[in-house]
Design an enzyme around this catalytic site. Structure first.
Site, mmCIF file in Angstrom:
data_model
loop_
_atom_site.group_PDB
_atom_site.id
_atom_site.type_symbol
_atom_site.label_atom_id
_atom_site.label_comp_id
_atom_site.label_asym_id
_atom_site.label_seq_id
_atom_site.Cartn_x
_atom_site.Cartn_y
_atom_site.Cartn_z
ATOM 1 N N ARG A 64 0.823 -1.209 0.000
ATOM 2 C CA ARG A 64 0.000 0.000 0.000
ATOM 3 C C ARG A 64 0.861 1.264 0.000
ATOM 4 O O ARG A 64 0.538 2.256 -0.664
ATOM 5 C CB ARG A 64 -0.933 -0.018 1.217
ATOM 6 C CG ARG A 64 -1.901 1.144 1.254
ATOM 7 C CD ARG A 64 -3.122 0.800 2.090
ATOM 8 N NE ARG A 64 -4.057 1.920 2.134
ATOM 9 C CZ ARG A 64 -4.281 2.647 3.239
ATOM 10 N NH1 ARG A 64 -3.644 2.359 4.355
ATOM 11 N NH2 ARG A 64 -5.139 3.635 3.207
ATOM 12 N N HIS A 68 0.601 4.301 -2.700
ATOM 13 C CA HIS A 68 0.372 5.700 -2.336
ATOM 14 C C HIS A 68 1.523 6.594 -2.769
ATOM 15 O O HIS A 68 1.321 7.711 -3.235
ATOM 16 C CB HIS A 68 0.160 5.841 -0.825
ATOM 17 C CG HIS A 68 -1.225 5.461 -0.386
ATOM 18 N ND1 HIS A 68 -1.867 6.061 0.653
ATOM 19 C CD2 HIS A 68 -2.083 4.539 -0.865
ATOM 20 C CE1 HIS A 68 -3.071 5.529 0.806
ATOM 21 N NE2 HIS A 68 -3.218 4.592 -0.092
ATOM 22 N N SER A 78 8.463 10.476 -1.778
ATOM 23 C CA SER A 78 7.998 11.709 -1.116
ATOM 24 C C SER A 78 7.139 11.388 0.099
ATOM 25 O O SER A 78 7.080 12.166 1.052
ATOM 26 C CB SER A 78 7.224 12.597 -2.099
ATOM 27 O OG SER A 78 6.217 11.856 -2.745
ATOM 28 N N ASN A 93 -3.304 8.593 4.233
ATOM 29 C CA ASN A 93 -2.008 7.999 4.508
ATOM 30 C C ASN A 93 -1.792 7.678 5.979
ATOM 31 O O ASN A 93 -0.779 7.100 6.336
ATOM 32 C CB ASN A 93 -0.888 8.935 4.045
ATOM 33 C CG ASN A 93 -0.853 9.021 2.529
ATOM 34 O OD1 ASN A 93 -1.281 8.112 1.846
ATOM 35 N ND2 ASN A 93 -0.346 10.126 2.040
ATOM 36 N N HIS A 191 -5.640 -5.843 -3.055
ATOM 37 C CA HIS A 191 -6.573 -6.078 -1.936
ATOM 38 C C HIS A 191 -6.797 -7.565 -1.662
ATOM 39 O O HIS A 191 -7.733 -7.932 -0.979
ATOM 40 C CB HIS A 191 -7.898 -5.345 -2.190
ATOM 41 C CG HIS A 191 -7.762 -3.854 -2.113
ATOM 42 N ND1 HIS A 191 -8.742 -2.974 -2.535
ATOM 43 C CD2 HIS A 191 -6.752 -3.073 -1.649
ATOM 44 C CE1 HIS A 191 -8.326 -1.725 -2.342
ATOM 45 N NE2 HIS A 191 -7.128 -1.761 -1.822
ATOM 46 N N THR A 192 -5.943 -8.401 -2.191
ATOM 47 C CA THR A 192 -5.939 -9.821 -1.835
ATOM 48 C C THR A 192 -5.247 -10.035 -0.489
ATOM 49 O O THR A 192 -5.173 -11.139 0.029
ATOM 50 C CB THR A 192 -5.190 -10.656 -2.904
ATOM 51 O OG1 THR A 192 -5.197 -12.018 -2.505
ATOM 52 C CG2 THR A 192 -3.735 -10.212 -3.044
HETATM 53 C C1 HEM Z 1 -9.246 2.647 -6.453
HETATM 54 C C2 HEM Z 1 -8.155 2.367 -5.850
HETATM 55 C C3 HEM Z 1 -8.015 2.057 -4.389
HETATM 56 C C4 HEM Z 1 -8.787 2.420 -3.326
HETATM 57 C C5 HEM Z 1 -10.026 3.278 -3.330
HETATM 58 C C6 HEM Z 1 -8.181 1.831 -2.160
HETATM 59 C C7 HEM Z 1 -8.650 1.988 -0.889
HETATM 60 C C8 HEM Z 1 -8.144 1.341 0.215
HETATM 61 C C9 HEM Z 1 -8.653 1.479 1.552
HETATM 62 C C10 HEM Z 1 -9.806 2.379 1.974
HETATM 63 C C11 HEM Z 1 -7.927 0.663 2.362
HETATM 64 C C12 HEM Z 1 -8.102 0.443 3.849
HETATM 65 C C13 HEM Z 1 -7.339 1.448 4.659
HETATM 66 C C14 HEM Z 1 -7.641 1.311 6.129
HETATM 67 O O1 HEM Z 1 -8.710 0.845 6.521
HETATM 68 O O2 HEM Z 1 -6.778 1.680 6.926
HETATM 69 C C15 HEM Z 1 -6.964 0.007 1.522
HETATM 70 C C16 HEM Z 1 -6.055 -0.921 1.975
HETATM 71 C C17 HEM Z 1 -5.103 -1.501 1.184
HETATM 72 N N1 HEM Z 1 -4.844 -1.202 -0.140
HETATM 73 FE FE1 HEM Z 1 -5.981 -0.094 -1.340
HETATM 74 N N2 HEM Z 1 -7.086 1.116 -2.539
HETATM 75 C C18 HEM Z 1 -6.951 1.241 -3.893
HETATM 76 C C19 HEM Z 1 -5.969 0.685 -4.658
HETATM 77 C C20 HEM Z 1 -4.941 -0.081 -4.193
HETATM 78 C C21 HEM Z 1 -3.837 -0.542 -4.984
HETATM 79 C C22 HEM Z 1 -3.628 -0.234 -6.456
HETATM 80 C C23 HEM Z 1 -3.047 -1.272 -4.163
HETATM 81 C C24 HEM Z 1 -1.752 -1.974 -4.443
HETATM 82 C C25 HEM Z 1 -1.344 -2.417 -5.588
HETATM 83 C C26 HEM Z 1 -3.668 -1.284 -2.863
HETATM 84 C C27 HEM Z 1 -3.209 -1.977 -1.782
HETATM 85 C C28 HEM Z 1 -3.792 -1.981 -0.546
HETATM 86 C C29 HEM Z 1 -3.374 -2.847 0.539
HETATM 87 C C30 HEM Z 1 -2.290 -3.905 0.491
HETATM 88 C C31 HEM Z 1 -4.189 -2.533 1.639
HETATM 89 C C32 HEM Z 1 -4.116 -3.131 3.034
HETATM 90 C C33 HEM Z 1 -3.254 -2.287 3.923
HETATM 91 C C34 HEM Z 1 -3.088 -2.836 5.316
HETATM 92 O O3 HEM Z 1 -3.384 -3.993 5.577
HETATM 93 O O4 HEM Z 1 -2.635 -2.057 6.180
HETATM 94 N N3 HEM Z 1 -4.809 -0.531 -2.917
HETATM 95 N N4 HEM Z 1 -7.105 0.444 0.231
HETATM 96 C C1 NAG Z 2 -0.569 10.279 0.517
HETATM 97 O O1 NAG Z 2 0.628 10.098 -0.141
HETATM 98 C C2 NAG Z 2 0.604 10.352 -1.517
HETATM 99 C C3 NAG Z 2 1.844 9.831 -2.176
HETATM 100 O O2 NAG Z 2 3.010 10.172 -1.519
HETATM 101 C C4 NAG Z 2 0.400 11.846 -1.659
HETATM 102 O O3 NAG Z 2 0.623 12.337 -2.934
HETATM 103 C C5 NAG Z 2 -0.967 12.111 -1.182
HETATM 104 O O4 NAG Z 2 -1.221 13.445 -1.295
HETATM 105 C C6 NAG Z 2 -1.100 11.655 0.275
HETATM 106 N N1 NAG Z 2 -2.435 11.633 0.690
HETATM 107 C C7 NAG Z 2 -2.874 12.623 1.304
HETATM 108 C C8 NAG Z 2 -4.260 12.564 1.756
HETATM 109 O O5 NAG Z 2 -2.154 13.570 1.518
#
Ligand code: HEM
Ligand code: NAG
Ligand code: NAG
Ligand code: NAG
Length: 330
Positions: A64, A68, A78, A93, A191-192
C-alpha cells in the site's frame, strides 16, 4: 539573415525543450546499480526476509505504501519525508506504515553502498520482495531501478481515489498515470492481502446511498457477519480482512477475484469491479486462473515507472525521512 536567426533560435528553443524533458524524467534500467552496488538486491532481500518472519503485516503495509507513493507525486519516496505538513500526515495515509523497514534497509545500504541507493528504489525493491514472500515464492518479478528521491511532499497535494468512487472515475485517475483498465483491475488485486477498518464499510452495512439498508451488491451472509464485527453505534474501529477467504487473507493470490465475484468484496470499489460492465470480464478471467501472479507483477512494474525523477530533479537521500538538499518542500 533574418530567416537564419529565427531558424537558429527555433533550434535553441527546441534543444532547450529537449533538455527540459530530460531534466526531470528518470530512465529506469534492470540492474541500475550493477556497478555502484552490485549486491543491492541481495542486501534488500536479506533485511526484508528477516523482518517478514516476525511481522506478517509488512507485506500489505508495503504494497500500500508503494501504491500511495507512486500514485500521487510519482515513485519518488515523497511519502517518506517527515514534517508536520508532508504527505504522510494526510487522511488516507494515516494508516500507511512500513517506514521502519525502509529505515532499516537504508541503514544497511548506507554502510555497504553509502550514497548510492535511493529511497524510492528501496521501496520498489522491498515491495517486490514482500509480494514474493507473501505469495509463498510464487510471484517473483524483476523490477528496474534508477529512481531518484523527490524534494517535495505536501499533504495538500492529495490525489488518491476513494473507495466509493465509480469504476469509470477511478479508471480516469489510473489513466492519468499511464495505467489502463486492465492494469487497474490487476493492481486492485493488491486487496488480496491486508485489512481495512469498519469506518470504511459501515455505510455499506447500514445505510448504503441513504437507503437505510445494506449495499445490495454485498452477499447478505457477509453483511450479517460484518454487522457483528462493526456494530452501527460502536466507536471501536475493528480491522477487517480485505480478502474474505479465510485460508488466503494474508496471501497474495487470485482468490480476491473469486471473492468479489460472489459479492464478498469489502470495499465498495472492489465489489464494483466484479459487476461493472467495463471490468466484469477481466475479473472473471482472473478468477478463473488467468495467471494473476505474473500479471500483477507486471502491473506493479508499470505503476513503479510513473513519475520517476532523474538525478537533476531528485537526489539520493542520506535518511529516507529528510531531504539532503535544502531546497525541499516538505
Ligand atoms: C481505487 C483504488 C483504491 C482504493 C479506493 C483503495 C482503498 C483502500 C482502503 C480504503 C484501504 C483500507 C485502509 C484502512 O482501513 O486503513 C486500503 C487498503 C489496502 N490497499 Fe488499497 N485502494 C486502492 C488501490 C490499491 C492498490 C492499487 C493497491 C496496491 C497495488 C492497494 C493496496 C492496498 C493494501 C495492500 C491494503 C491493506 C493495507 C493494510 O493492511 O494495512 N490498494 N485500500
Ligand atoms: C498520501 O501520499 C501520496 C503519495 O506520496 C500523496 O501524494 C498524497 O497526497 C497523500 N495523501 C494525502 C491525503 O495527503
Ligand atoms: C546488470 O546486470 C544484469 C545481469 O547480468 C543485466 O541483465 C543488466 O542489463 C545489467 N544492467 C546494467 C544497467 O548494466
Ligand atoms: C481460498 O483460498 C484457497 C487457498 O489459496 C484457494 O485454494 C481457494 O480457491 C480460495 N477459495 C475461494 C472461494 O476464493
Amino acid at each position: 539573415m533574418a530567416v537564419k536567426i529565427s531558424t537558429i533560435s527555433a533550434l535553441v528553443v527546441f534543444l532547450a525543450l529537449l533538455s527540459l524533458s530530460h531534466f526531470s524524467h528518470g530512465e529506469l534500467q534492470l540492474g541500475f546499480y550493477n556497478k555502484t552496488c552490485p549486491d543491492v538486491e541481495k542486501i534488500v532481500f536479506g533485511v526484508v526476509q528477516d523482518a517478514f518472519r516476525t511481522n506478517s503485516r509488512l507485506a500489505p503495509l508495503m504494497i500500500r505504501l508503494y501504491f500511495h507513493d507512486c500514485f500521487s507525486n510519482g515513485c519518488d519516496a515523497s511519502l517518506l519525508l517527515d514534517s508536520t505538513t508532508s504527505e504522510k500526515t494526510a487522511g488516507p495515509n494515516l494508516s500507511v506504515d512500513g517506514y521502519a523497514l525502509i529505515d532499516a534497509i537504508k541503514d544497511e545500504l548506507e554502510i555497504k553502498c553509502a550514497g548510492f541507493i535511493s529511497c524510492a528504489d528501496i521501496i520498489a525493491l522491498a515491495t517486490r520482495d514482500l509480494v514474493n514472500l507473501a505469495s509463498g515464492g510464487k510471484a517473483r518479478y524483476e523490477i528496474p531501478t534508477g529512481r531518484f528521491d523527490g524534494r517535495e511532499s505536501l499533504a495538500s497535494s492529495v490525489n488518491l481515489p476513494g473507495p466509493q468512487m465509480s469504476v469509470s472515475d477511478t479508471v480516469e485517475m489510473f489513466e492519468k498515470r499511464n495505467l489502463d483498465l486492465t492494469d487497474m483491475v490487476l493492481l486492485l488485486g493488491g486487496h488480496t492481502i491486508g485489512k481495512t477498518h469498519c469506518s470504511f464499510i459501515k455505510d455499506r452495512l447500514y445505510n448504503f446511498e441513504n437507503t437505510q439498508g445494506p449495499d445490495p451488491a454485498m452477499d447478505p451472509k457477509l453483511v450479517k457477519e460484518l454487522k457483528r464485527e462493526c456494530p452501527e453505534n460502536s466507536k471501536q474501529n475493528k480491522a477487517i480482512n480485505l480478502d474474505q477467504n479465510v485460508s488466503s487473507s494474508n496471501i497474495v493470490d487470485a482468490s480476491f477475484y473469486k471473492q468479489i465475484k460472489s459479492g464478498r468484496g469489502i470495499l465498495q470499489i472492489d465489489d464494483q469491479l466484479a459487476t461493472d460492465e467495463m471490468t466484469e470480464q477481466i475479473v472473471t478471467d482472473l478468477a478463473e486462473g488467468d495467471d494473476f501472479l505474473a500479471r500483477f507483477g507486471q502491473a506493479m512494474v508499470k505503476l513503479g515507472s510513473f513519475g520517476v525523477k532523474n538525478k537533476d530533479a531528485g537526489e539520493i537521500r542520506k535518511s529516507c525521512r529528510s531531504c539532503k538538499n535544502r531546497f525541499c518542500t516538505a
